[in-house]
Design an enzyme around this catalytic site. Sequence first.
Site, PDB file in Angstrom:
ATOM      1  N   HIS A   1       0.853  -1.200   0.000  1.00  0.00           N
ATOM      2  CA  HIS A   1       0.000   0.000   0.000  1.00  0.00           C
ATOM      3  C   HIS A   1       0.884   1.244   0.000  1.00  0.00           C
ATOM      4  CE1 HIS A   1      -3.336   2.679   0.874  1.00  0.00           C
ATOM      5  NE2 HIS A   1      -2.573   3.239   1.790  1.00  0.00           N
TER       6      HIS A   1
ATOM      7  N   THR B   1       3.749  -5.944   2.898  1.00  0.00           N
ATOM      8  CA  THR B   1       4.873  -6.394   2.067  1.00  0.00           C
ATOM      9  C   THR B   1       5.542  -5.258   1.296  1.00  0.00           C
ATOM     10  OG1 THR B   1       3.118  -7.097   0.565  1.00  0.00           O
ATOM     11  CG2 THR B   1       4.271  -8.821   1.758  1.00  0.00           C
ATOM     12  N   GLU B   2       4.842  -4.118   1.170  1.00  0.00           N
ATOM     13  CA  GLU B   2       5.431  -2.938   0.514  1.00  0.00           C
ATOM     14  C   GLU B   2       4.760  -1.692   1.064  1.00  0.00           C
ATOM     15  OE1 GLU B   2       5.333  -2.840  -3.760  1.00  0.00           O
ATOM     16  OE2 GLU B   2       6.285  -4.788  -3.981  1.00  0.00           O
ATOM     17  N   ASN B   3       5.577  -0.744   1.512  1.00  0.00           N
ATOM     18  CA  ASN B   3       5.080   0.577   1.872  1.00  0.00           C
ATOM     19  C   ASN B   3       6.273   1.526   1.903  1.00  0.00           C
ATOM     20  OD1 ASN B   3       4.371   2.471   4.685  1.00  0.00           O
ATOM     21  ND2 ASN B   3       2.958   2.495   2.958  1.00  0.00           N
TER      22      ASN B   3
END
Length: 571
Positions: free
Chosen positions: A347, A414-416
């Site tokens: 996100h 997992t992604e920011n």
Amino acid sequence: ITMLQRWILRLYHAVALLLLVSASEDFDWTKNERTSFYYGTFPTGFSWGAGSSAYQTEGAWDIDGKGMSIWDVFARKKGKIISNETGDSSCEGYYKFKDDVGLMKDMKFNHYRFSISWPRILPSGLKSEHINEKGLKYYDDLINMLLENKITPIVTLYHWDLPQVLQEKYGGWQNVTMVNYFNDFANLCFERFGNRVKYWITFNNPWSIAVEGYETGEHAPGLKLKGTGAYKAAHHIIKAHAKVWHTYDTQWRSKQKGLVGISLTADWGEPVDISNQRDIEAAERYIHFYLGWFATPLFNGDYPQVMKEYIGRKSGQQGLGASRLPVFSPQEKSYIKGTCDFLGLGHFTTRYITQKNYPSGLGDSYFADRDLAELVDPHWPDPGSEWLYSVPWGFRRMLNFVKTQYGNPMIYVTENGVSEKMMCTDLCDDWRMQYFKDYINEMLKAIKDGVNVKGYTAWSLLDNFEWDEGYSERFGLFYVDFRSKSKPRYPKASVQYYKRIISSNGFPNQREVESWKRKAIETCSSSNQLLAADPLIGHMEMVTEIVVPTVCTLCILLSAVFLMFLLRGRI
């Protein structure tokens, strides 16, 4: 019937009713609490780390028997990537992974998320044709080194680098045969690495693979199959994920005791007017067409009802005999449902959403199928990419939506992270520190709301090849000097800041948290001085690599010409 039996029966009914109520809990669109900063810490055992992917960081694109990927080919097509850059050498992670693990150890990471390059292990994409042992050894060494330094590997099996042979021969994810080929590749990874890897992610951001790879053509393989390509690719990706989950479940889980999930990236969609039912429905549709497209089949067994309705209706209006959205058979629905041990969530940002009708006569496309418009607030900070606005409260909303929609699954972020786009380099990235502070704090609030978040992965460890943006966008905690052959890494201020969040497991108190930024700025000032000297190093490299050989060549040519004149004079 005895009193005890009656009591048990009543208790059973009460529990059944409670489960029914909790299962049908709806997300409250009208309740958007934008509360002040929350000082507190994360649960014990919360996992902190950062991420990367093979094509974006490894380089070594044709080294040690690696096959071509669709990105190796796509990046070579003129005009596809900013400045026609490629990931051929990127961060040279293939050679520098030991140094990079050292950086992680210093930051006291609990985990590191990376991806395995399918064509590095299977150059033709097929397990039956050739297994590249040198490729396997690279990942063996990386995994072993991480574990030696008490860093848990979280491994992505597919981060967009499909073997080019499979694209050319079969049409890539447009072809259902990819399901079995991907399963063979995943099975090999479980066999070779599963005794040490306990967290597996099948696909990274399948929305991007489908839409940008097969609808808009912005990403590899660059196909523009409007209105059909994305849905077909997604259908096969969901089937491939489920098959890999079942393979692990039946063949490896009892021995290896790991988990298999997927990483879905989605922006939050907030209704422009929370008192307007049409805006609320448009925002909900936005999320279902984004996150729900993949999450709903994996958790509930089928596509979101709203996708089936809208795409089906528009397909009918366009005179098609069947919906452009493929259909799962009853057997496939039960096979797919429940194939997610944890949900990886990527996100970055938020959009305001409002209703907007797209007449079917304008042509079919994924974007027109949704009947909505995306808006941004001009007051939102946008320090980097033009698409990435800092809207921290959207993160908490997204996490709570997942909780209510999918029965509160185990979540790993997992992604920011946030990028920068600037010609001049500044390692004192105060906007990134602010972004991390605000977004991580909203995640902490979501945990207090009861959302089951187990870990956080900053994107990304290093500046890297940012797909169609080339090297023009930098997401890294560490600055990478791509001009230099050795690709040196320099810590940005956010390294120190994130390191303090990790060591404190959150935000202990106002006084301490406010001191973090000041201390981080102090350390990055000296790093900036180091980097300022770097152009001189780069210049020296250019002198030794380009200027010296050129001068030598000229000298040889001049000597040859002079010799000819001498010889001619003597004749």
